[in-house]
Write an enzyme that holds these catalytic residues in place. Structure first.
Site, short mmCIF file in Angstrom:
data_model
loop_
_atom_site.label_atom_id
_atom_site.label_comp_id
_atom_site.label_asym_id
_atom_site.label_seq_id
_atom_site.Cartn_x
_atom_site.Cartn_y
_atom_site.Cartn_z
CE LYS A 47 1.38 19.66 7.47
NZ LYS A 47 0.25 20.73 7.61
N GLY A 84 -2.48 36.15 19.30
CA GLY A 84 -1.49 36.09 18.03
C GLY A 84 -1.96 37.04 17.02
N GLY A 130 -1.00 37.43 13.85
CA GLY A 130 -0.10 37.11 12.79
C GLY A 130 -1.09 37.32 11.47
CG HIS A 131 0.38 35.90 7.43
ND1 HIS A 131 1.40 35.35 8.18
CD2 HIS A 131 0.60 36.59 6.59
CE1 HIS A 131 2.44 35.73 7.32
NE2 HIS A 131 1.94 36.53 6.24
CB VAL A 132 -5.30 33.79 10.81
CG1 VAL A 132 -6.58 33.44 11.11
CG2 VAL A 132 -4.55 32.89 9.62
#
Ligand code: NAD
Length: 360
Positions: free
Chosen positions: A83, A178, A180-182
């Site tokens: 990371k 949520g 969002g994108h997912v």
């Protein structure tokens, strides 16, 4: 400095700094934590957020890098985990120049670390990184991993509903936190499959879109306690905590959000309440499989085949958890850590004999 590196068993940490001529008082600072290269190069996103101190940035980098190693190991990918964190500079800075400089930092590691998007970075930033290194797994030529993440979560949910809860997806009730994108992609898939879906998001526009698709919108503070078969956290981490666990009215938790359990001990609380917990880093690995596959030049079929293996791996881990009477998250971590050390993933039969489980 070394304590978090030792605690998270990180192989190496690289630090980079640069004082831009336009604003030398606000140097650019990046940390790349390489948790493990035992299974292959360390892949993991790059965070670009403000940090209160160098220590906070280092702690975040090594903790997240370990999570990436576990995710790649349980996904059966020939990758390690890493990371990067770039500490957001104060004041004015040239974003393009900063990400090009970060590309040079990644290039200096000669492929030991492969970077990607994460909190605070966008595809355009990765395009700037890509100008100086090919070790990037989420530039615009690669594409959005989110639908692949959603597919892995959907297939995992289907597995839990049919094989563990003994129901059909068409008769199931799902709550998604949520959109969002997912989360939105997951809601679409579930509605097409005939499930009843409850959703929440802080963004009213996203709620409206989901409502038009056939979902029922509830207030953000109501979603966790919906009486449903499966809760799908697709927004924030640490939402299953000592404060929220008593209010849950679901039979299973299967979602995309990273680090859903506030502490590892919450896994035992879920087990006591007979709530099946699907380890987040296992079921949300579809995006990683897509990014890694594209980076390695795999065909779309090969990427899809990898994603289709997530549910059977989940089933193995849930069965091991029942047989061993250990919470699912504990079993997943133990198997992932062993797979990192051995450089391979064990099958159920091998898993039953694994030292990692005897030693828990
Ligand atoms: P996103 O930023 O596109 O969407 C997150 C959504 O959650 C937003 O619409 C936001 O308004 C909403 N939200 C935030 N707080 C909320 C709250 N309290 N209640 C309800 N909604 C809230 O993120 P994403 O890409 O869809 O990812 C969702 C989660 O899955 C994140 O935790 C991410 O780290 C994780 N994840 C994503 C991917 C991927 O491929 N995108 C892969 C692995 C893990």
């Amino acid at each position: 400095m070394f304590d978090p590196i030792v605690q998270h068993r990180c192989e190496a940490v690289h630090s980079f700094a640069h004082s831009p001529s336009s604003n030398p008082q606000a140097p650019w600072r990046a940390i790349v934590a390489v948790h493990s290269t035992q299974r292959g190069p360390a892949l993991g996103g790059c965070r670009f957020v403000p940090y209160s101190s160098d220590q906070a940035a280092l702690n975040d980098a090594v903790r997240l890098a370990q999570g990436m190693s576990r995710k790649a190991a349980l996904a059966g990918l020939d990758l390690g985990g890493g990371k990067a964190v770039i500490m957001m500079p104060e004041g004015v800075f040239d974003r393009q120049a900063l990400f090009r400089w970060f590309g040079l930092c990644v290039e200096r590691l000669s492929g030991e670390y492969i970077t990607a998007m994460d909190a605070g970075t966008q595809v355009g930033d990765m395009d700037d990184v890509f100008k100086h290194t090919r070790h990037v797994a989420s530039h615009s030529q690669i594409g959005d991993p989110s639908p692949h993440t959603a597919r892995g979560v959907f297939l995992s949910m289907e597995q839990v509903i049919t094989q563990i809860l003994g129901q059909s997806i068409g008769s199931s009730r799902i709550a998604i936190q949520g959109l969002g994108h997912v989360g939105m992609s997951l809601a679409e898939r579930l509605l097409v499959a005939g499930a009843q879906v409850w959703v929440s998001d802080l963004d009213a526009e996203r709620c409206k879109v989901a409502q038009q698709l056939g979902a029922t919108v509830v207030a953000p503070d109501q979603i966790l306690q919906q009486p449903v078969d499966v809760l799908a956290p697709c927004a924030l981490g640490a939402i299953i905590s000592a404060e929220t666990v008593d209010a849950l009215q679901c039979q299973a938790i299967v979602g995309a959000a990273n680090n859903q359990l506030a502490t590892a001990q919450i896994g035992a609380e879920l087990q006591q309440r007979n709530i099946v917990f699907a380890p987040d880093y296992l079921v949300n690995a579809g995006g990683l499989m897509f990014a890694a596959g594209r980076y390695h030049g795999w065909s779309d079929d090969r990427i899809a085949e990898q994603i289709e293996q997530i549910p059977s791996r989940l089933q193995e881990i849930v069965e091991l958890s029942e047989q061993r009477q250990h919470p699912v998250n504990v079993v997943a971590d133990a198997l992932a850590d062993e797979a990192i050390a051995l450089g391979q993933f064990s099958t159920t039969q091998q898993g039953l004999e694994r030292e990692a489980l005897w030693n828990l």
